[in-house]
Design a protein around this motif. Structure first.
Motif, PDB file in Angstrom:
ATOM      1  N   ASP A   1       3.782   1.596  15.216  1.00  0.00           N
ATOM      2  CA  ASP A   1       2.527   1.417  14.483  1.00  0.00           C
ATOM      3  C   ASP A   1       1.337   1.613  15.424  1.00  0.00           C
ATOM      4  O   ASP A   1       1.468   1.429  16.637  1.00  0.00           O
ATOM      5  CB  ASP A   1       2.497  -0.008  13.911  1.00  0.00           C
ATOM      6  N   ASP A   2       0.202   1.965  14.849  1.00  0.00           N
ATOM      7  CA  ASP A   2      -1.057   2.075  15.607  1.00  0.00           C
ATOM      8  C   ASP A   2      -0.908   2.979  16.823  1.00  0.00           C
ATOM      9  O   ASP A   2      -1.477   2.707  17.884  1.00  0.00           O
ATOM     10  CB  ASP A   2      -1.546   0.689  16.067  1.00  0.00           C
TER      11      ASP A   2
ATOM     12  N   ASN B   1       5.645  -5.135   8.834  1.00  0.00           N
ATOM     13  CA  ASN B   1       5.164  -5.263  10.217  1.00  0.00           C
ATOM     14  C   ASN B   1       5.802  -6.451  10.914  1.00  0.00           C
ATOM     15  O   ASN B   1       5.940  -7.522  10.329  1.00  0.00           O
ATOM     16  CB  ASN B   1       3.645  -5.470  10.212  1.00  0.00           C
TER      17      ASN B   1
ATOM     18  N   GLN C   1       0.857  -1.199   0.000  1.00  0.00           N
ATOM     19  CA  GLN C   1       0.000   0.000   0.000  1.00  0.00           C
ATOM     20  C   GLN C   1       0.890   1.245   0.000  1.00  0.00           C
ATOM     21  O   GLN C   1       1.785   1.383   0.839  1.00  0.00           O
ATOM     22  CB  GLN C   1      -0.909   0.028   1.232  1.00  0.00           C
TER      23      GLN C   1
ATOM     24  N   PRO D   1      -4.598 -10.912   8.504  1.00  0.00           N
ATOM     25  CA  PRO D   1      -3.173 -11.110   8.795  1.00  0.00           C
ATOM     26  C   PRO D   1      -2.850 -11.410  10.270  1.00  0.00           C
ATOM     27  O   PRO D   1      -2.037 -12.309  10.529  1.00  0.00           O
ATOM     28  CB  PRO D   1      -2.519  -9.797   8.337  1.00  0.00           C
TER      29      PRO D   1
ATOM     30  N   GLU E   1       3.831   0.150   2.362  1.00  0.00           N
ATOM     31  CA  GLU E   1       3.776  -0.779   3.482  1.00  0.00           C
ATOM     32  C   GLU E   1       3.467  -2.169   2.945  1.00  0.00           C
ATOM     33  O   GLU E   1       2.516  -2.340   2.165  1.00  0.00           O
ATOM     34  CB  GLU E   1       2.712  -0.380   4.519  1.00  0.00           C
TER      35      GLU E   1
ATOM     36  N   GLU F   1      -9.185   8.436   4.400  1.00  0.00           N
ATOM     37  CA  GLU F   1     -10.222   7.889   3.519  1.00  0.00           C
ATOM     38  C   GLU F   1     -10.913   8.936   2.661  1.00  0.00           C
ATOM     39  O   GLU F   1     -11.718   8.587   1.799  1.00  0.00           O
ATOM     40  CB  GLU F   1     -11.255   7.106   4.345  1.00  0.00           C
TER      41      GLU F   1
ATOM     42  N   GLU G   1       6.431 -12.334  17.278  1.00  0.00           N
ATOM     43  CA  GLU G   1       7.520 -12.662  16.360  1.00  0.00           C
ATOM     44  C   GLU G   1       8.845 -12.144  16.905  1.00  0.00           C
ATOM     45  O   GLU G   1       9.872 -12.830  16.858  1.00  0.00           O
ATOM     46  CB  GLU G   1       7.263 -12.048  14.977  1.00  0.00           C
TER      47      GLU G   1
ATOM     48  N   LEU H   1       0.565  -8.726   4.497  1.00  0.00           N
ATOM     49  CA  LEU H   1       0.425 -10.151   4.204  1.00  0.00           C
ATOM     50  C   LEU H   1      -0.983 -10.475   3.697  1.00  0.00           C
ATOM     51  O   LEU H   1      -1.967  -9.941   4.222  1.00  0.00           O
ATOM     52  CB  LEU H   1       0.718 -10.923   5.493  1.00  0.00           C
ATOM     53  N   ARG H   2      -1.056 -11.351   2.720  1.00  0.00           N
ATOM     54  CA  ARG H   2      -2.356 -11.779   2.185  1.00  0.00           C
ATOM     55  C   ARG H   2      -2.371 -13.277   1.946  1.00  0.00           C
ATOM     56  O   ARG H   2      -1.421 -13.825   1.390  1.00  0.00           O
ATOM     57  CB  ARG H   2      -2.643 -11.081   0.841  1.00  0.00           C
TER      58      ARG H   2
ATOM     59  N   GLY I   1      -3.790   5.530   3.124  1.00  0.00           N
ATOM     60  CA  GLY I   1      -5.202   5.191   3.292  1.00  0.00           C
ATOM     61  C   GLY I   1      -5.901   4.956   1.972  1.00  0.00           C
ATOM     62  O   GLY I   1      -5.345   5.195   0.900  1.00  0.00           O
ATOM     63  N   PHE I   2      -7.139   4.474   2.086  1.00  0.00           N
ATOM     64  CA  PHE I   2      -7.912   4.102   0.904  1.00  0.00           C
ATOM     65  C   PHE I   2      -8.148   5.298  -0.018  1.00  0.00           C
ATOM     66  O   PHE I   2      -8.364   5.120  -1.205  1.00  0.00           O
ATOM     67  CB  PHE I   2      -9.253   3.489   1.322  1.00  0.00           C
TER      68      PHE I   2
HETATM   69  P1  C2E Z   1      -1.430  -2.150  10.174  1.00  0.00           P
HETATM   70  O1  C2E Z   1       0.005  -2.447  10.182  1.00  0.00           O
HETATM   71  O2  C2E Z   1      -1.883  -0.987  10.975  1.00  0.00           O
HETATM   72  O3  C2E Z   1      -1.801  -2.001   8.637  1.00  0.00           O
HETATM   73  C1  C2E Z   1      -2.785  -1.148   8.138  1.00  0.00           C
HETATM   74  C2  C2E Z   1      -4.084  -1.889   7.926  1.00  0.00           C
HETATM   75  O4  C2E Z   1      -5.104  -0.938   7.647  1.00  0.00           O
HETATM   76  C3  C2E Z   1      -4.080  -2.839   6.731  1.00  0.00           C
HETATM   77  O5  C2E Z   1      -4.995  -3.884   7.004  1.00  0.00           O
HETATM   78  C4  C2E Z   1      -4.635  -1.953   5.621  1.00  0.00           C
HETATM   79  O6  C2E Z   1      -5.213  -2.679   4.563  1.00  0.00           O
HETATM   80  C5  C2E Z   1      -5.662  -1.177   6.378  1.00  0.00           C
HETATM   81  N1  C2E Z   1      -5.927   0.135   5.796  1.00  0.00           N
HETATM   82  C6  C2E Z   1      -5.089   0.932   5.104  1.00  0.00           C
HETATM   83  N2  C2E Z   1      -5.672   2.089   4.771  1.00  0.00           N
HETATM   84  C7  C2E Z   1      -6.937   2.030   5.257  1.00  0.00           C
HETATM   85  C8  C2E Z   1      -8.049   2.937   5.226  1.00  0.00           C
HETATM   86  O7  C2E Z   1      -8.011   4.034   4.675  1.00  0.00           O
HETATM   87  N3  C2E Z   1      -9.181   2.527   5.856  1.00  0.00           N
HETATM   88  C9  C2E Z   1      -9.277   1.303   6.463  1.00  0.00           C
HETATM   89  N4  C2E Z   1     -10.420   0.980   7.041  1.00  0.00           N
HETATM   90  N5  C2E Z   1      -8.239   0.436   6.522  1.00  0.00           N
HETATM   91  C10 C2E Z   1      -7.084   0.800   5.927  1.00  0.00           C
HETATM   92  P2  C2E Z   1      -4.582  -5.425   6.859  1.00  0.00           P
HETATM   93  O8  C2E Z   1      -3.716  -5.612   5.666  1.00  0.00           O
HETATM   94  O9  C2E Z   1      -5.821  -6.233   6.985  1.00  0.00           O
HETATM   95  O10 C2E Z   1      -3.667  -5.689   8.103  1.00  0.00           O
HETATM   96  C11 C2E Z   1      -4.177  -5.619   9.403  1.00  0.00           C
HETATM   97  C12 C2E Z   1      -3.053  -5.702  10.408  1.00  0.00           C
HETATM   98  O11 C2E Z   1      -2.425  -6.965  10.336  1.00  0.00           O
HETATM   99  C13 C2E Z   1      -1.930  -4.696  10.153  1.00  0.00           C
HETATM  100  O12 C2E Z   1      -2.275  -3.426  10.660  1.00  0.00           O
HETATM  101  C14 C2E Z   1      -0.788  -5.360  10.889  1.00  0.00           C
HETATM  102  O13 C2E Z   1      -0.858  -5.096  12.269  1.00  0.00           O
HETATM  103  C15 C2E Z   1      -1.071  -6.829  10.649  1.00  0.00           C
HETATM  104  N6  C2E Z   1      -0.244  -7.320   9.526  1.00  0.00           N
HETATM  105  C16 C2E Z   1      -0.433  -7.199   8.178  1.00  0.00           C
HETATM  106  N7  C2E Z   1       0.564  -7.788   7.489  1.00  0.00           N
HETATM  107  C17 C2E Z   1       1.429  -8.270   8.407  1.00  0.00           C
HETATM  108  C18 C2E Z   1       2.674  -8.985   8.336  1.00  0.00           C
HETATM  109  O14 C2E Z   1       3.246  -9.256   7.266  1.00  0.00           O
HETATM  110  N8  C2E Z   1       3.257  -9.328   9.532  1.00  0.00           N
HETATM  111  C19 C2E Z   1       2.692  -9.010  10.736  1.00  0.00           C
HETATM  112  N9  C2E Z   1       3.309  -9.374  11.863  1.00  0.00           N
HETATM  113  N10 C2E Z   1       1.518  -8.356  10.840  1.00  0.00           N
HETATM  114  C20 C2E Z   1       0.901  -7.985   9.698  1.00  0.00           C
END
Ligand code: C2E
Ligand code: MG
Ligand code: MG
Ligand code: MG
Length: 279
Positions: free
Chosen positions: A179-180, A118, A45, A74, A59, A239, A123, A62-63, A257-258
């Protein structure tokens, strides 16, 4: 009547729980196979600079689409990998895909871009993340500053070992991002101790912030700190154009963001970078 309903509700809950456990077992069983067959993917993204146009980096996210259970979130996938004893293998895969993207950017004449990945607290605790990352950067001869590691605040606070690994990476020039930010146990002390390059404000404070003065105040406060602490601020969950405008008025450094783009497959992200080069 209330009692019967209560019991039914319990059944519903129980069925949900069973379905969830079944899902976990299926996924755990299939994960090793999926990893071996390279059915997992890392999507990317874009992160955009203050001007709302210039690409800052990506960023890595994972999918995995399970043949029967569909897209697995993820965080669930990370947890299931740990149960299956596959944490390290999965992390190696993610680091590999991230490294491949960095190598592409460098070869495309864009060493100014950065790719963030991330790492979860678990991990960090179990795996020598710094060794795996160092090994990847060295074997591909990539500059450490093109990589960023995103960790949540708990990681930073709870785990001594984790922060050692992070310090080792930071010393090499790998960028460290929190993050977050805002939803965890905020520790200003940590921001000061660690060489944090960026703070990513959680999207719960960002999406729709134009109508929420408290959220604006939080973003403004973090931005104020960033000056003295020497980190940059990234807003997640942008958004709308309103979100963008308000963040620009607050002087936010970067945004994601989206509104700009959803995460996309690696080949699509590469095409995007190549198209930018032709303008
Ligand atoms: P994160 O690191 O805070 O990643 C951002 C998440 O917010 C991603 O969801 C992304 O798709 C989503 N997002 C981005 N922009 C927007 C937006 O404008 N609106 C909304 N509603 N969502 C948005 P995703 O990909 O489902 O990942 C969720 C969480 O899973 C990530 O939050 C991260 O904590 C974890 N994650 C994802 N990939 C990995 C990875 O490879 N390894 C690890 N350890 N954790 C991962
Ligand atoms: Mg992240
Ligand atoms: Mg985040
Ligand atoms: Mg998150």
């Amino acid at each position: 009547e209330a009692k019967r309903r209560g019991r039914n509700q319990f059944h519903v809950f129980n069925d949900d729980l069973n379905a969830h456990l079944q899902m976990k077992r299926d996924v755990e069983r299939d994960l090793a196979d999926a990893l071996a067959r390279r059915q997992l993917e890392v999507w990317f993204q874009p992160i955009i600079q203050h001007d709302g146009r210039t690409l800052d980096g990506f960023e890595a996210l994972l999918r995995w689409r399970h043949p029967r259970h569909g897209a697995i979130a993820p965080p669930d996938l990370i947890e299931i990998a740990a149960l299956a004893g596959l944490s390290e293998e999965l992390l190696r895969f993610i680091i590999g895909e991230t490294g491949a993207m960095i190598a592409f950017l460098q070869a495309s004449g864009r060493p100014d871009l950065r790719v963030s990945m991330n790492i979860s607290p678990r991990e960090m605790e179990r795996i020598s993340v710094d060794e795996l990352v160092t090994e990847m950067l060295k074997s591909r001869q990539l500059p450490a500053r093109m990589l960023e590691i995103e960790i949540t605040e708990e990681t930073a606070l709870d785990l001594q070992a984790a922060s050692q690994s992070l310090v080792a990476l930071a010393m090499q020039g790998v960028s460290i991002a929190i993050d977050d930010f805002g939803v965890g146990y905020s520790s200003l002390g940590f921001l000061r101790q660690m060489r944090v390059s960026r703070v990513k404000i959680d999207r719960s404070f960002v999406t729709g912030l134009t109508e929420q003065t408290e959220n604006q105040a939080l973003v403004a406060a973090v931005l104020q700190l960033s000056g003295s602490f020497g980190f940059q601020v990234v807003a997640e969950g942008v958004e709308s154009e309103d979100d963008l405008r308000t963040l620009q008025a607050l002087q936010c450094h970067a945004m994601q963001g989206f509104y700009f783009s959803r995460p996309m497959p690696a080949d699509q992200a590469r095409r995007m970078v190549s198209a930018l080069a032709q303008v």
